[in-house]
Design a protein around this motif. Structure first.
Motif, mmCIF file in Angstrom:
data_model
loop_
_atom_site.group_PDB
_atom_site.id
_atom_site.type_symbol
_atom_site.label_atom_id
_atom_site.label_comp_id
_atom_site.label_asym_id
_atom_site.label_seq_id
_atom_site.Cartn_x
_atom_site.Cartn_y
_atom_site.Cartn_z
ATOM 1 N N VAL A 164 0.841 -1.203 0.000
ATOM 2 C CA VAL A 164 0.000 0.000 0.000
ATOM 3 C C VAL A 164 0.876 1.253 0.000
ATOM 4 C CG1 VAL A 164 -1.635 1.364 1.360
ATOM 5 C CG2 VAL A 164 -2.018 -1.084 1.066
ATOM 6 N N GLN A 165 1.901 1.254 0.824
ATOM 7 C CA GLN A 165 2.792 2.419 0.859
ATOM 8 C C GLN A 165 3.486 2.628 -0.480
ATOM 9 O OE1 GLN A 165 3.008 4.803 3.204
ATOM 10 N NE2 GLN A 165 1.286 3.660 4.078
ATOM 11 N N ASN A 166 3.827 1.522 -1.153
ATOM 12 C CA ASN A 166 4.446 1.649 -2.466
ATOM 13 C C ASN A 166 3.448 2.182 -3.498
ATOM 14 O OD1 ASN A 166 6.784 0.712 -1.383
ATOM 15 N ND2 ASN A 166 6.615 -1.357 -2.184
ATOM 16 N N ALA A 167 2.184 1.769 -3.376
ATOM 17 C CA ALA A 167 1.138 2.268 -4.276
ATOM 18 C C ALA A 167 0.892 3.752 -4.049
ATOM 19 C CB ALA A 167 -0.151 1.478 -4.071
ATOM 20 N N VAL A 168 0.971 4.195 -2.800
ATOM 21 C CA VAL A 168 0.795 5.618 -2.490
ATOM 22 C C VAL A 168 1.811 6.448 -3.268
ATOM 23 C CG1 VAL A 168 1.111 7.336 -0.656
ATOM 24 C CG2 VAL A 168 -0.266 5.291 -0.228
ATOM 25 N N ARG A 169 3.028 5.932 -3.382
ATOM 26 C CA ARG A 169 4.073 6.653 -4.118
ATOM 27 C C ARG A 169 3.934 6.522 -5.629
ATOM 28 N NH1 ARG A 169 9.341 4.658 -3.457
ATOM 29 N NH2 ARG A 169 8.639 2.694 -2.571
ATOM 30 N N ALA A 170 3.555 5.324 -6.087
ATOM 31 C CA ALA A 170 3.658 5.028 -7.516
ATOM 32 C C ALA A 170 2.439 5.418 -8.327
ATOM 33 C CB ALA A 170 3.938 3.533 -7.700
ATOM 34 N N ILE A 171 1.219 5.340 -7.760
ATOM 35 C CA ILE A 171 0.037 5.567 -8.611
ATOM 36 C C ILE A 171 -0.128 7.035 -9.010
ATOM 37 C CG2 ILE A 171 -2.485 5.431 -8.627
ATOM 38 C CD1 ILE A 171 -2.215 2.737 -7.142
ATOM 39 N N PRO A 172 -0.059 8.034 -8.147
ATOM 40 C CA PRO A 172 0.035 7.988 -6.692
ATOM 41 C C PRO A 172 -1.344 8.058 -6.021
ATOM 42 C CG PRO A 172 0.372 10.228 -7.453
ATOM 43 C CD PRO A 172 0.087 9.398 -8.690
ATOM 44 N N LEU A 173 -1.352 7.684 -4.733
ATOM 45 C CA LEU A 173 -2.537 7.820 -3.892
ATOM 46 C C LEU A 173 -2.184 8.727 -2.719
ATOM 47 C CD1 LEU A 173 -3.528 4.037 -3.640
ATOM 48 C CD2 LEU A 173 -4.525 5.724 -5.185
ATOM 49 N N GLY A 174 -3.170 9.306 -2.101
ATOM 50 C CA GLY A 174 -2.917 10.091 -0.903
ATOM 51 C C GLY A 174 -2.631 9.180 0.278
ATOM 52 N N GLN A 175 -1.933 9.706 1.268
ATOM 53 C CA GLN A 175 -1.637 8.926 2.472
ATOM 54 C C GLN A 175 -2.922 8.499 3.185
ATOM 55 O OE1 GLN A 175 1.070 7.659 3.662
ATOM 56 N NE2 GLN A 175 2.647 8.602 2.391
ATOM 57 N N THR A 176 -3.916 9.386 3.211
ATOM 58 C CA THR A 176 -5.187 9.035 3.856
ATOM 59 C C THR A 176 -5.863 7.894 3.108
ATOM 60 O OG1 THR A 176 -5.502 11.300 4.648
ATOM 61 C CG2 THR A 176 -7.459 9.897 4.535
ATOM 62 N N THR A 177 -5.824 7.933 1.783
ATOM 63 C CA THR A 177 -6.392 6.849 0.982
ATOM 64 C C THR A 177 -5.676 5.537 1.275
ATOM 65 O OG1 THR A 177 -6.999 8.371 -0.802
ATOM 66 C CG2 THR A 177 -6.821 6.037 -1.374
ATOM 67 N N GLY A 178 -4.356 5.617 1.415
ATOM 68 C CA GLY A 178 -3.593 4.421 1.757
ATOM 69 C C GLY A 178 -4.040 3.819 3.069
ATOM 70 N N GLN A 179 -4.272 4.662 4.065
ATOM 71 C CA GLN A 179 -4.720 4.169 5.368
ATOM 72 C C GLN A 179 -6.134 3.595 5.289
ATOM 73 O OE1 GLN A 179 -2.863 3.790 8.177
ATOM 74 N NE2 GLN A 179 -1.207 4.397 6.791
ATOM 75 N N GLN A 180 -6.960 4.175 4.435
ATOM 76 C CA GLN A 180 -8.306 3.633 4.249
ATOM 77 C C GLN A 180 -8.246 2.229 3.661
ATOM 78 O OE1 GLN A 180 -9.945 6.698 1.731
ATOM 79 N NE2 GLN A 180 -10.864 7.819 3.440
ATOM 80 N N ILE A 181 -7.340 2.024 2.716
ATOM 81 C CA ILE A 181 -7.196 0.706 2.102
ATOM 82 C C ILE A 181 -6.720 -0.317 3.126
ATOM 83 C CG2 ILE A 181 -5.902 -0.634 0.390
ATOM 84 C CD1 ILE A 181 -5.856 1.933 -1.340
ATOM 85 N N ILE A 182 -5.734 0.050 3.932
ATOM 86 C CA ILE A 182 -5.247 -0.865 4.973
ATOM 87 C C ILE A 182 -6.371 -1.207 5.940
ATOM 88 C CG2 ILE A 182 -3.703 -1.062 6.960
ATOM 89 C CD1 ILE A 182 -1.659 0.589 5.378
ATOM 90 N N HIS A 183 -7.151 -0.209 6.305
ATOM 91 C CA HIS A 183 -8.283 -0.444 7.204
ATOM 92 C C HIS A 183 -9.289 -1.395 6.565
ATOM 93 C CE1 HIS A 183 -11.481 0.354 10.105
ATOM 94 N NE2 HIS A 183 -12.293 0.543 9.083
ATOM 95 N N ASP A 184 -9.614 -1.162 5.313
ATOM 96 C CA ASP A 184 -10.588 -2.001 4.610
ATOM 97 C C ASP A 184 -10.099 -3.434 4.456
ATOM 98 O OD1 ASP A 184 -12.199 0.213 4.369
ATOM 99 O OD2 ASP A 184 -11.644 0.634 2.276
ATOM 100 N N PHE A 185 -8.778 -3.630 4.405
ATOM 101 C CA PHE A 185 -8.226 -4.959 4.178
ATOM 102 C C PHE A 185 -8.112 -5.794 5.447
ATOM 103 C CE2 PHE A 185 -6.666 -6.554 0.116
ATOM 104 C CZ PHE A 185 -7.172 -5.576 -0.726
ATOM 105 N N GLN A 186 -8.448 -5.239 6.594
ATOM 106 C CA GLN A 186 -8.348 -6.026 7.830
ATOM 107 C C GLN A 186 -9.211 -7.277 7.754
ATOM 108 O OE1 GLN A 186 -8.900 -3.580 11.336
ATOM 109 N NE2 GLN A 186 -7.542 -2.006 10.547
ATOM 110 N N LYS A 187 -10.422 -7.155 7.211
ATOM 111 C CA LYS A 187 -11.295 -8.329 7.103
ATOM 112 C C LYS A 187 -10.752 -9.314 6.068
ATOM 113 C CE LYS A 187 -14.560 -6.035 3.916
ATOM 114 N NZ LYS A 187 -13.855 -4.729 3.905
#
Length: 228
Positions: A164-187
């Motif tokens: 996710v952190q690599n995607a934040v840099r490469a796509i790029p995505l915002g840091q908040t979006t990255g944290q949302q993805i990590i949160h969503d992936f817990q399940k």
């Protein structure tokens, strides 16, 4: 008194310097082809990577290694090290996992005195083993007496968080979006770890051909910021 689960979670920190920030494991190929370009398309890719590659490779290897450590069967651990390497067909990904494994092993040896990690280091130096972060992580989890499924889930989390952190840099995505993805992936991590606990050892190495091809094609992408 040390919190064993928290101690293991230290290895999941995105600041833990294993070199994971240098590897996309095929993600950059999808970005170059404009198949991954935003939160939705990246989340779709990440779900496929988790459930169709990571579960059947690193995840299952972690479970089998943990069980082998409980039984004191080190030959099985060394065999898993070999299988994790030879079944990884993409050269860049194969070499990347080796570098990350060796780096994690070096840092772990500075934190803990675990006989098996010292033996693993010796085998790598003698070119009898290759090195893989999933096995090093599992060795630490077993040493700290963190239960098997939790060790697996932590390892999956560390891999997903790094991607996710690599995607934040490469796509790029915002840091908040990255944290949302990590949160969503817990399940998704719970689903994945539960699946790993039920897999038969014969299912090791069953991975998505599309992901493997993208990892191979990464060597020829026009512009690259990752090593794999």
């Amino acid at each position: 008194m040390i919190d064993r689960a928290l101690a293991l979670f230290q290895l999941c920190d995105s600041n833990f310097p294993t070199g994971s920030f240098s590897h996309s494991f095929g993600l950059e190929t999808y970005i170059q082809e404009n198949l991954v370009h935003d939160k939705k398309s990246f989340s779709k890719w990440l779900k496929v990577y988790l459930h169709e590659q990571l579960v059947f490779s690193d995840g299952l290897a972690s479970r089998l290694a943990y069980e082998a450590l409980v039984e004191g069967d080190l030959d099985k651990v060394w065999e898993l090290d070999r299988l994790l390497t030879v079944q990884n067909l993409a050269r860049e990904s194969r070499e990347g996992t080796q570098r990350m494994g060796e780096r994690m092993l070096t840092i772990v040896e500075e934190l803990y005195k675990i006989p098996i990690t010292a033996e693993y280091r010796g085998r790598i130096k003698e070119k009898r083993s290759f090195g893989h972060s999933a096995l090093v992580f599992t060795m630490v989890g077993h040493y700290l007496q963190v239960e098997k499924e939790m060790t697996i889930r932590y390892y999956l989390y560390s891999t997903i968080a790094a991607l996710v952190q690599n995607a934040v840099r490469a796509i790029p995505l915002g840091q908040t979006t990255g944290q949302q993805i990590i949160h969503d992936f817990q399940k998704e991590l719970v689903i994945a770890s539960e699946k790993i606990m039920k897999l038969d050892s014969i299912e090791f190495g069953i991975v998505s051909p599309g992901l493997e091809l993208a990892q191979m094609e990464h060597e020829r992408v026009n512009v690259r910021i990752f090593m794999s």
